[in-house]
Design a protein around this motif. Structure first.
Motif, short mmCIF file in Angstrom:
data_model
loop_
_atom_site.label_atom_id
_atom_site.label_comp_id
_atom_site.label_asym_id
_atom_site.label_seq_id
_atom_site.Cartn_x
_atom_site.Cartn_y
_atom_site.Cartn_z
N THR A 190 0.51 -0.96 0.02
CA THR A 190 0.22 -0.40 -0.33
C THR A 190 1.00 1.47 0.38
O THR A 190 0.30 2.24 -0.64
N GLN A 202 -11.69 10.68 5.18
CA GLN A 202 -11.45 9.40 4.89
C GLN A 202 -13.44 9.49 3.87
O GLN A 202 -13.60 8.41 2.74
N THR A 221 -11.18 9.56 0.85
CA THR A 221 -10.99 8.33 0.50
C THR A 221 -11.76 6.88 -0.36
O THR A 221 -11.41 6.14 -1.12
N ILE A 222 -13.06 7.18 0.63
CA ILE A 222 -14.17 6.53 0.34
C ILE A 222 -14.80 6.82 -1.36
O ILE A 222 -15.41 5.84 -2.07
N ASN A 234 -12.98 7.95 -3.73
CA ASN A 234 -12.34 8.12 -5.13
C ASN A 234 -11.59 6.13 -5.27
O ASN A 234 -11.32 6.17 -6.13
N SER A 235 -12.01 5.36 -4.39
CA SER A 235 -11.84 3.83 -4.15
C SER A 235 -12.12 3.73 -5.53
O SER A 235 -12.03 2.44 -5.82
N ALA A 236 -14.23 3.81 -5.82
CA ALA A 236 -14.56 3.38 -6.96
C ALA A 236 -14.45 4.71 -8.40
O ALA A 236 -15.76 3.72 -9.19
N ARG A 242 -11.88 6.65 -11.04
CA ARG A 242 -10.79 6.42 -11.68
C ARG A 242 -10.77 7.61 -11.72
O ARG A 242 -10.88 8.59 -12.63
N TYR A 297 -12.73 12.70 -13.21
CA TYR A 297 -12.40 10.82 -13.19
C TYR A 297 -13.82 10.79 -13.82
O TYR A 297 -14.46 11.05 -14.60
#
Length: 886
Positions: free
Chosen positions: A470, A689, A692-693, A695-697, A699, A714
């Motif tokens: 990571t 948080q 992060t949440i 942008n995790s799904a 690109r 994105y």
């Protein structure tokens, strides 16, 4: 006690030597004149000394003998064929032989320009006689740099290595904000890694041994130094902070050997005339603090003291082919070892040692060659050098209850620097216009590699493995990295003088292969001197550039290889006044602006970075091959900005070298403020948080800048603005007030007394207000705590610090030379200088206990002792030594 036995032994030796025959009151000195171009003696030359009322004519062997009333410095005049040479010579004992090699006597009536063309704007120079016996530094001349206006002692490499600081700092300390790096010196608010150091014109990787204990150059080899803190001469580049140019021995007029031994180190210096045209200089030094402190009085050592073991060496060969050509060869280097593992502690003190479980081993070596061709109006210097830097770092974390090895890491950094320069000095119009121009080239190659990762804890291995997957920065350290880039520069400078006016315009062109940029740096310094009052008014403006210096910043896997050069603008105005009897006074005001500062950037991203990480490819070959490009955080950017401004005062008293007694010293005071801004969005934990949440799904397809704000686009057709709400904060190394007073008084040729007083404001810092416990699975099955810092960054300061050092010198002269016995009391009243604090990650936060203060025990040492009533007291560090000159 052993320390008393050592003192007694040295005292007996000194007493026995003092009973030897002293130098006679009337001294006969033999002079030998030699032509350096032919090696032949110079006959029928007149040598005279007005002070000694002595004169004589050399015979066919170039020899003449004169009588002097006593020891000391005398002005010697040499006259031959309507030519004159003036030199100052030290007369030390009866029947002394002095060889004088002349490269061509000056014609009477001709004025030679040189040092007079140098303007003293933001330039501070000290000679060997002034700095050799400065109190409180164990006779280390270069430590005098720390008493110059505008110089702040940084946080030196020691606890962490140079490359690992930024990587590991956030993992263990959780520090949320930093705008500085570890390094030796900050000059007028510049970065500690943004200075450049030269020894005899060759690159010097670092000036001090680990912890700023002492310089890496032998004390007797240093002829003097110049520190440029404002506008640099155009020949100096590759720096935005300051330039320190150290001059070594370049002329060997007599054979000489100097031996120096004290409680903590021993060194030797030798200069030898091999032939009339060939001479050699050799020196070396070795310290032994562990042997003395850990074995003679271990209970008196502060628990967080960090005394590294080191040695250094220098060698130089000087070949004057003839009057117009010279070749020099030289090599110099050092090695520092701080092996403070628990195993080392057990060996030294039976395991009862609270020092951190870290080890550091670093070294460098520079090999150089120089060719000088000179004529009546020009001087051309061609130089080439190769510098190798190597650093080995070891970190081990053990369970304090079971001694289980939780985590072990070894890391090696290698840095090779190849430097070439051709410089031409041409006197266009005698005493009025001089041109200095040249070209420079640097090739740098950096290699870093993690080695011998070890752990006996399965849970921590899982945590470590997840960290590798990571954290790209940590992964690049473990897997290794190789970085290579080139720099080239050309410079031009005119030194003009007409009556009282001085005007020095110049420019420098720097290119850097990493970013492909080419930058022009105009520089100008000027002033006017009133001859009647000896008053000079000076001003200067200059632009300076420097390429990235840290390997982790330039990494193609975890850093940003497209970083630009940092930029600094220096502006200075000042007034200098020469006063009678060796006094001088200078005051300067300055404002420096720092742009394109490289900072840790959590938001800069390359959306289409090549997916070339072999570790990830081996783990998931199918997934990684299907995605040849992926977004990658670049971790660093040139988004930082800063400025510094202040006023400096420098008062200096110089002793006449021809007098056997007198006072000398200087006072420096700096009042300044330095601020910086990293231009990073300050997000709350909840905002991070959510970011992060979200942008995790998706690109990232595109990133651009709107001023200092990031705009992201994105693949879900959504835009995201990361607003820069950062604020200017005090620089980590900002000190509002810095005062240094260095003084010495030579009573006669036998006794000298000196002292040093320093005062400075404490550095700003961000206080710790609590701690959060990490999950046991992520910490190897033990309690592991991450400190919580205040949101008010750099909102507090350490208390101001002041210190007094005293030195007493005694000289005894003999037919073969002299003995100098010196006694130092360092940090007379044992004051503790807090420079930081340490947080024990294996314990929870407890006010006044964890974190605990960290003190500077090298620049401000002290010895812990116990009073008769049982209470503790800090005593000064006492250093007794002896220097013998043959």
């Amino acid at each position: 006690m052993k320390i008393i036995q050592i003192l007694a032994t040295i005292s007996i030796v000194i007493a026995l030597l003092s009973n030897e025959l002293k130098a006679q009151s009337s001294l006969s000195v033999h002079f030998f004149l030699v032509d350096s171009s032919t090696g032949k003696p110079i006959p029928e030359a007149t040598i005279l000394s007005k002070k000694a009322l002595a004169t004589g004519v050399t015979d066919k062997l170039g020899k003449v003998s004169l009588k002097f009333p006593g020891t000391g410095y005398y002005e010697i005049r040499i006259l031959s064929n309507d030519s004159i040479e003036i030199q100052n010579k030290e007369i030390r004992y009866n029947n002394q032989e002095i060889y004088i090699s002349l490269s061509g006597l000056k014609k009477s009536g001709i004025v030679v320009s040189g040092e007079r063309e140098k303007l003293n704007l933001s330039r501070y120079g000290l000679g060997q006689e002034e700095i050799k016996r400065i109190p409180g530094v164990a006779g280390d001349s270069l430590r005098a740099i720390q008493t110059i206006p505008g110089v702040v002692v940084g946080t030196p490499v020691g606890v962490l290595p140079s490359v690992f600081t930024n990587i590991s700092g956030g993992l263990t300390s959780g520090s949320p904000y930093s705008n500085s790096d570890r390094g030796d010196l900050s000059i007028r608010g510049g970065g500690t890694k943004q200075n450049i150091y030269f020894f005899d014109g060759f690159p010097l990787p670092y000036p001090f041994h680990l912890g700023n204990q002492s310089s890496v150059i032998n004390n007797n080899l240093i002829k003097g130094f110049d520190l440029f803190s404002g506008v640099f001469p155009s020949k100096y580049g590759f720096a935005t902070g300051g330039v320190i140019a150290i001059d070594g021995t370049d002329v060997v007029e007599e054979n000489k050997t100097i031996l120096n031994v004290n409680f903590f180190l021993a060194d030797a210096y030798n200069q030898t005339i091999l032939s009339p045209n060939l001479s050699m200089v050799t020196s070396g030094r070795k310290n032994y603090p562990n042997l003395v402190l850990l074995r003679t009085y271990p209970q008196g050592i502060p628990e967080d003291a960090k005394y590294a073991e080191y040695h250094d060496y220098q060698w130089k060969l000087i070949w004057d082919i003839n009057n117009s050509h010279r070749i020099t060869l030289q090599t110099f280097g050092t090695r520092d070892r701080q092996a403070y593992t628990k195993q080392q502690a057990s060996l030294e003190r039976n395991g009862d040692d609270p020092r951190p479980p870290t080890g550091l081993d670093r070294m460098f070596r520079t090999d150089g060659i120089r060719y000088i061709a000179k004529g009546k109006k020009f001087r051309n210097t061609l130089s080439y050098s190769r510098t190798e830097f190597d650093e080995f770092f070891e970190l081990r974390i053990s369970n304090p209850l079971t001694a289980e090895n939780i985590f072990g890491l070894q890391n090696r950094v290698s840095d090779f620097l190849y430097f070439a320069e051709n410089r031409l000095e041409w006197e266009i119009l005698e005493d009025h216009i001089k041109l200095e121009t040249g070209v420079q080239s640097r090739l740098r190659e950096l290699n870093l590699k993690g080695e011998n990762i070890s752990s006996n804890n399965r849970l921590f291995l899982d945590f470590f493995d997840n960290l590798l997957l990571t954290n790209a920065q940590f992964r690049s350290i473990i897997d290794g990295e190789k970085i290579r880039y080139r720099e080239a520069a050309g410079f031009l400078e005119f030194k003009t003088k007409w009556r009282g006016f001085r005007f020095i315009p110049g420019a420098r062109l720097d290119s850097y292969s990493g970013s492909g940029e080419v930058n022009l740096s105009p520089r100008v310094v000027g002033g006017y001197s009133f001859e009647t009052t000896k008053t000079s008014i000076l001003a200067g403006h200059g632009i300076h550039y420097n390429s990235p210096v840290s390997p982790e910043q330039l990494s193609s896997r975890s850093g940003n290889p497209s970083l630009f050069m940092e930029r600094a603008e220096h502006n200075t105005i000042g007034i200098e006044q020469e006063l009678p009897k060796g006094w001088s006074f200078k005051v300067e005001g300055f404002r420096n602006i720092f742009q394109n500062i490289i900072v840790a950037d959590a938001f800069i991203t390359d959306p289409y970075s090549p997916n070339s990480d072999l570790r990830l490819l081996a783990r998931n070959p199918n997934t990684e091959l299907q995605n040849p490009f992926r977004p990658r955080n670049l971790n660093y950017s040139n988004i930082g900005y800063g400025h510094s401004e202040g006023v400096e005062i420098f008062i200096k008293k110089t002793k006449d070298p021809r007098e056997s007694s007198g006072m000398f010293g200087w006072l420096s005071y700096t009042n300044s403020i330095t601020k910086r801004i990293n231009n990073q969005a300050r997000l709350s934990n909840e905002e991070r948080q959510n970011l992060t949440i979200s942008n995790s799904a998706r690109r990232l397809l595109l990133q651009t800048k709107l001023g200092t704000n990031y705009l992201n686009y994105y693949d879900d057709n959504q835009f995201e603005l990361i607003y820069n709400n950062d604020e200017k904060e005090l620089y980590d190394l900002d000190r509002r007030h810095i005062l240094n007073l260095v003084f010495g008084y030579k009573f006669n040729v036998k006794w000298q007394f000196g002292g040093r007083f320093r005062y400075f404001s404490g550095n700003p810092y961000t206080p710790i207000i609590g701690a959060n416990r990490a999950g046991q699975a992520g910490s190897g099955g033990i309690s592991f705590f991450i400190p919580e810092f205040s949101k008010n960054f750099n909102s507090d300061r350490f208390i101001p610090f002041h210190q007094i050092d005293i030195r007493i010198d005694s000289f005894d002269f003999y037919s073969w030379g002299y003995i100098n016995v010196y006694l130092e009391f360092v940090n007379v009243y044992g004051r503790m200088n807090q420079v930081g604090f340490t947080f024990d990650n294996l314990s929870n936060y407890q006010r006044g206990v964890n974190p605990k203060p960290e003190y500077d025990t090298v620049n401000s040492p002290y010895i812990i002792s116990q009073r008769p009533n049982g209470s503790m007291i800090n005593l000064p560090l006492i250093n007794l030594g002896m220097e013998a000159r043959f």
